[in-house]
Structures are given as structure tokens and as C-alpha cells.
Write an enzyme that holds these catalytic residues in place. Structure first.
Site, PDB file in Angstrom:
ATOM      1  N   TYR A  44       0.799  -1.222   0.000  1.00 10.30           N
ATOM      2  CA  TYR A  44       0.000   0.000   0.000  1.00 10.30           C
ATOM      3  C   TYR A  44       0.839   1.282   0.000  1.00 10.30           C
ATOM      4  O   TYR A  44       0.771   2.083  -0.923  1.00 10.30           O
ATOM      5  CB  TYR A  44      -0.959  -0.002   1.192  1.00 10.30           C
ATOM      6  N   PRO A  88     -11.265  -0.008  -2.684  1.00 13.04           N
ATOM      7  CA  PRO A  88     -12.522  -0.588  -3.170  1.00 13.04           C
ATOM      8  C   PRO A  88     -13.699   0.359  -2.954  1.00 13.04           C
ATOM      9  O   PRO A  88     -13.674   1.237  -2.088  1.00 13.04           O
ATOM     10  CB  PRO A  88     -12.687  -1.848  -2.309  1.00 13.04           C
ATOM     11  N   HIS A 106      -7.360   1.404   1.465  1.00 12.22           N
ATOM     12  CA  HIS A 106      -7.154   0.017   1.842  1.00 12.22           C
ATOM     13  C   HIS A 106      -6.063  -0.213   2.891  1.00 12.22           C
ATOM     14  O   HIS A 106      -6.023  -1.271   3.523  1.00 12.22           O
ATOM     15  CB  HIS A 106      -6.804  -0.778   0.574  1.00 12.22           C
ATOM     16  N   SER A 150     -12.318 -11.557  -4.848  1.00 14.48           N
ATOM     17  CA  SER A 150     -12.556 -11.548  -3.413  1.00 14.48           C
ATOM     18  C   SER A 150     -14.018 -11.832  -3.140  1.00 14.48           C
ATOM     19  O   SER A 150     -14.900 -11.272  -3.784  1.00 14.48           O
ATOM     20  CB  SER A 150     -12.169 -10.197  -2.803  1.00 14.48           C
TER      21      SER A 150
END
Length: 635
Positions: free
Chosen positions: A116, A129, A352, A563
């Protein structure tokens, strides 16, 4: 999410109507339980370091369906050299084991850094997301504000459990899970850097924030959400405050500063320093960063066909629709943003780095149910302060940065193709009736759909939770296996008998379930391999040959990044592909239907989100048909 190293169909169209709340999280105590969180965390096991030989063997098995035989032979030699007695693999393994003995979690800091904070592409689409909620039953500003006020109250209700350490502990297979991520999502924000970002969390500071940020017409406001006596504002009070904000920002801001957060991280890092060099700007940015969360009140979007409303909503949650949409009405660095549109479109976007999807979804489930509760009259403690406009002084240089950000986010928005579909023929009920894992069944449908489209198998990422361990994040479930390859290659082969196809399906589903169990137990290969590579860098050693091998790059080129994010709310999460020629696939299996979000890049001629979504539907139906036509004997 980020795959590092690289019900009837009407279900989600039907407006969300008020009903008896069923999924509200109940605190374990009516009063604060000081120290409960730390006590729970200390009782969790540490993430293990898997045995080196085990990981090497499983790595070779994972490569079999996705690399050619000659390439596999070369890689096998490299892996044997890597793990030989007294070799570099053993040295790095010992280093990792030392690190594990001295850390709460040997992986978590490296993972957040590499996956990240060092990731320099925009967080928009590439990392953060979106989540699409069922369309709510309002179509005007008054309804929007009413719902938004109850949404705020719902988040604050959940926050009380976090603050009081009374959030119920979650379990998986009877084992308690790490609850740390719940304590990271509120009052936190990502901070851009020139080469590496950072994350700040103000929730445990000496003066924790008492305000949220509200964005409307690309303008930002600080809204205090607690009364002088420390109690949360009532929904009625919040309505009044939101009305004031909307009244003070009726025209769109000419210079949408928030759009800067959608930029490439290196570019934003430089622009950030220019922006906060002005004291007024710095004060406004700090207020946003410190806020509990951000609420984005969006105007009515440009009309989309009714059948594409869900997909249009996904775009709104992921990137806002570009500079002519709502991308400037965001602060994408904020860990948690809720979007409430005037037309009933609602959802969220989250940065995230601090957390995975399940804790975010659990919070949102609670909030959605809270909004359905019958309202109880509150006793306001005085009049709250007027919301404060967060002002920005925009210099010519910052104006150029904003224009560059508009170009960047528009290009990204135009390139992303997102389709949200409701598979309404069946849900978890069918695989469960055949004693199969619903997740494994869906993953095999994805494998079949991809194989039919491209006549090859591909490296596939599915997120596995490591929350059974202290500070655990994720590892990779590799859904493409030798068993899945045998299944998809045989499925449309007319020379194969149906019973053989059923056997291959069941074997593939079992293999996926076994890999899942292995991954959640901390015994998967991907984070271990990453740790060995990182350990080499820590010890200033050359990168071992297995990590420069082309097969390793293929293993990490996830053309299917997937996912499962189950939710009690009839929603679906969405995210972008992690490679230019790949797909992002997220799904929420409900009892009698499955919500899918499929993404691809328009710039890749090979990929098409709608085509893959259709292929997945066809694969699911064909798999059920095969099972129905060849029932197992009950004897």
C-alpha cells in the site's frame, strides 16, 4: 482488493424500505470495559513462519497450471538450489524466524508498506474498493439529508462500541479473530509522501476528533457530531446541520481541491507539499485528516438506463465519475468515505491500507440496519456550533495541479469498465445442497468462465483472512490449481462422461477448500515468499534467483483478482483489475442469489467486463445443470 505483486434480478434495484432491524451489532456491555481489547489481542497466536521446504513444494504445485513444462523445469532447479542445505533459503528462513520471535506479527508492517504505502499508482481504482448499497427509497434532497443524518448516527453508534471496547469478538471456525482493524478505520487518513505514504490515526490521541467531514458541491465542511456533554447529536440535529451545509454550498466549487487525492501518489505528494505550505490550507487539510469519516453528499447523476443503475453506482463509489461527475467531491486519502446521492444511490469507498473488506462491511451492515430503526426522540443538549467551511487558498500552481488531476482521473474513469450483475438463478443454497463450499463453487465457475474465454488458465488471486493471528491481514488463495485445470479442460470435452466431469468438479472444489483452510491457518505460500524476499533486502543480500525467474512474475500476474466479501446487507464491493490485461471480480453470495461486480480496462482489447460477467453466469448454470443431471446416490 489489492492483489500485491501486482434473488431475483430485481434484487438490487428494489428500493430499500424500512423494516425491523435484524443485524445490529450488540455491545457486550452497556458500559466501558477498559483493557478488554488489549487483553483479547494478547491472547491471539502470532503468525507462523511456514517451513521452507513446504512452501517450495507448494510453490511448484501452484505453477503447474499456469507455466509451460520447460519453464517449470528451469524453475524447479532454481527452487532446489534455493532450499538446499546451508544455502541462501535456509539463511533467509532463519532470519524470518528471528524476526517472528521479536515482533507481534512478522509480516504486517512489511505488507502495509509494500502493498500500500510504497504503491505509487492512484489509490482510486487501483487500490481503494467501492461498495454499492441497495438503492434507498428517496429521490430528493430532503430524503437524502434525512438518510444521511441517520447514517451518521449509525456510524457513531458503532464507534461507541469501539471506544468502549465493547465490540463483540468475531470467530472463524470457533477461533477468535484479531479485532485490530476495527480500531484503524475511524479518525484515520493516508498522508501522501514523495516516495512512500504514511497513515495517521487520531482515534487514540489525547484529544480524539469529535467531527466528521462533509463534502458537498466539491466544498468541505467540518461538522461537529457530539454535543457539549459528549453525547452524539440526534438525527434531527444532524438534519439541521446538513441543511445548513447544503444551503451554504449551492454552487459547485470552481477549484475542486479534493480531486488532487485521485492523482498518482508521487504527483500528489509534491502537490500536497505546495498545498499545505499555506497555513489556511494546512488547517483545512488537517481537519479532514483528523475527522472521524467523510460524508459525500452527491447531486443527482446523469441519467443511466435502469438496468445499468447498479454499474453506474459502482462507478460513483469507485472514482466518482470524473471531473464532471463527483470525483472532486471526495477526499480519497480518507480511510472511510460514505456517498449518499440525491437519487437514492448510496455506498462507500475506503482507503485500503488500514483494513480489509470484512470489518468495513460489518460496520456498514450495522449502519444500514441502524437507518431502518424506528426513530426515538432525543433530548438535545443545547445548540451545536454552525458547521465550519474548510477554506482553501488556491494559487496558480495549485490550480495547475488541479487541472492535471482532472485529466488524470478522467483518463482513469474512461478506461475503467465496471459491471454489477445480480445472478438471480440461485445462491449459496445450490452448492450447499450438494455439500460443496459456495465460495469454492463460485471460484470454479470463474475458472471455467476464464478458460472458455481464453483457452488457458491464469494466476488467480483470492483474498484469505489471517485474522486468526495477532495483527493478521491477508494471504493468497490460489484458485488456479492442477485440480481446477483438469476440471475446466474436461468440462466441454465431448469425449468425457458426465460422471467424470462431476468427479473432477468435486475434486477441484475440495482442492480449493483445502487451500483456503491452509491459507487462513498461515500456511499459504505468497506472504512467506514475500517475507523471504524482504529478508534478503534486510540483510543486504542479492535478490535470490527464484524471485527474478520469469515464472515468479507469471505467478504474480493476476489476470483474475477476486474476493468474496459476504455481507448481511444486499450489497456488493467492487475494485479495479490489478494488471492491465486482467479482471477484478468481487462477489457477495446470498442465500438465493449472488451479487457480482466485474471490472476490466477498456484499453485492453482482450478483456471485457460484460462478456466475463455473462460467461460466469453461463458457467454457474452449466455447473448446476451437470450436478442436477448426475445426482449422487443417497445410499
Amino acid at each position: 482488493m489489492l492483489a500485491f505483486c501486482s434473488r431475483a434480478v430485481a434484487g438490487m434495484v428494489r428500493p430499500c424500505v424500512l423494516g425491523r432491524p435484524r443485524h445490529l451489532v450488540k455491545p457486550v456491555s452497556a458500559t466501558r470495559v477498559a483493557g478488554r481489547y488489549l487483553s483479547h489481542q494478547r491472547g491471539l497466536p502470532s503468525l507462523p513462519v511456514p517451513p521452507l521446504q513446504q512452501t517450495c513444494e507448494r510453490y511448484m504445485a501452484a505453477l503447474e497450471p499456469i507455466v509451460e513444462a520447460d519453464e517449470l523445469s528451469r524453475t524447479r532447479r532454481l527452487v532446489e538450489e534455493f532450499q538446499e542445505a546451508g544455502g541462501v533459503g535456509e539463511r533467509l528462513q532463519r532470519g524470518l524466524e528471528r524476526r517472528a520471535r521479536g515482533a507481534e506479527n512478522w509480516l504486517s508492517q512489511w505488507w502495509v508498506q509494500v502493498a500500500y504505502l510504497d504503491f505509487r499508482m492512484p489509490v482510486v481504482v487501483h487500490s481503494s474498493p467501492g461498495l454499492v448499497l441497495p438503492r434507498m427509497d428517496f429521490r430528493d434532497r430532503a430524503g437524502q439529508i434525512r438518510f444521511a443524518s441517520r447514517l451518521i448516527a449509525g456510524v457513531l453508534d458503532f464507534k461507541t462500541m469501539i471506544d468502549n471496547e465493547t465490540l463483540p469478538v468475531e470467530y472463524l471456525g470457533g477461533k477468535p479473530l484479531c479485532m485490530n482493524q476495527y480500531y484503524q478505520v475511524l479518525s484515520s487518513c493516508r498522508i501522501p509522501g514523495l516516495k512512500r505514504d504514511s497513515v495517521v490515526n487520531h482515534a487514540r490521541s489525547s484529544r480524539p476528533p469529535k467531527h466528521i467531514t462533509v463534502a458537498h458541491n466539491c466544498q468541505f465542511f467540518q461538522l461537529d457530531v457530539y454535543s457539549s456533554d459528549g453525547t452524539p447529536l440526534t438525527p434531527d440535529q444532524l438534519c439541521v446541520q446538513l441543511e445548513k451545509i447544503c444551503g451554504a454550498s449551492q454552487e459547485a466549487e470552481a477549484e475542486p481541491v479534493g480531486i488532487l487525492t485521485a492523482q498518482h501518489r508521487d504527483v500528489w505528494g509534491k502537490a500536497y507539499l505546495r498545498l499545505i505550505s499555506d497555513e489556511t490550507n494546512k488547517e483545512s487539510v488537517t481537519a479532514i485528516q483528523r475527522s472521524i469519516f467523510t460524508l459525500c453528499l452527491d447531486g443527482a447523476p446523469r441519467g443511466a438506463a435502469a438496468e445499468l443503475h447498479r454499474s453506474s453506482a459502482a462507478v460513483q463509489m469507485l472514482h466518482g465519475g470524473g471531473s464532471r461527475g463527483h470525483s472532486g467531491n471526495r477526499w480519497f486519502d480518507k480511510t472511510l468515505q460514505f456517498m449518499v446521492g440525491e437519487d437514492g444511490t448510496c455506498g462507500a469507498n475506503y482507503e485500503h491500507a488500514p483494513a480489509e473488506g470484512p470489518p468495513i462491511v460489518a460496520l456498514i451492515d450495522h449502519v444500514v440496519e441502524y437507518t431502518r430503526k424506528p426513530e426515538t426522540p432525543g433530548s438535545p443538549a443545547g445548540s451545536p456550533p454552525v458547521p465550519r467551511r474548510l477554506r482553501f487558498n488556491v494559487t496558480p500552481e495549485i490550480r495547475r495541479d488541479i487541472e492535471d488531476a482532472k485529466v488524470s482521473v478522467n483518463s482513469l474513469a474512461q478506461d475503467l469498465d465496471v459491471r454489477v450483475e445480480v445472478f438471480g438463478h440461485f445462491g449459496k443454497n445450490v452448492p450447499k445442497a450438494h455439500k460443496m463450499s459456495p465460495d469454492a463453487f463460485i471460484q470454479m465457475a470463474l475458472q471455467l468462465a476464464y478458460y472458455r474465454r481464453f483457452r488457458r488458465c491464469c494466476a488467480t488471486y483470492e483474498s484469505a483472512s489471517l485474522r486468526m493471528f495477532r495483527l493478521g491481514r491477508t494471504d493468497t488463495i490460489r484458485s488456479a490449481s492442477s485440480a481446477s485445470a483438469s476440471f475446466v479442460k474436461a468440462f466441454d470435452d465431448p469425449s468425457k462422461q458426465n460422471q467424470e466431469k462431476v468427479d473432477l468438479m468435486e475434486n477441484a472444489v475440495r482442492a480449493h477448500r483445502a487451500y483456503t483452510n491452509m491459507a487462513v491457518s498461515g500456511q499459504a505460500i505468497d506472504r512467506h515468499l514475500l517475507g523471504l524476499k524482504m529478508q534478503a533486502a534486510e540483510e543486504n543480500l542479492p535478490v535470490p534467483a527464484i524471485f527474478t525467474d520469469p515464472a515468479y512474475a507469471k505467478a504474480l500476474h493476476y489476470r483474475l483478482s477476486t474476493s468474496q466479501v459476504p455481507s448481511k446487507t444486499d450489497c456488493v464491493m467492487c475494485f479495479g483489475p490489478v494488471v492491465p490485461d486482467g479482471y477484478g471480480v468481487c462477489y457477495n453470495p446470498m442465500e438465493d442469489h449472488i451479487n457480482f461486480a466485474v471490472s476490466a480496462f477498456n484499453s485492453c482489447r482482450e478483456t471485457d467486463a460484460a462478456v466475463l460477467a455473462g460467461a460466469v453466469e453461463e458457467a454457474l448454470l452449466d455447473m448446476r445443470r451437470l450436478l442436477d443431471q448426475n445426482p449422487r446416490s443417497k445410499l
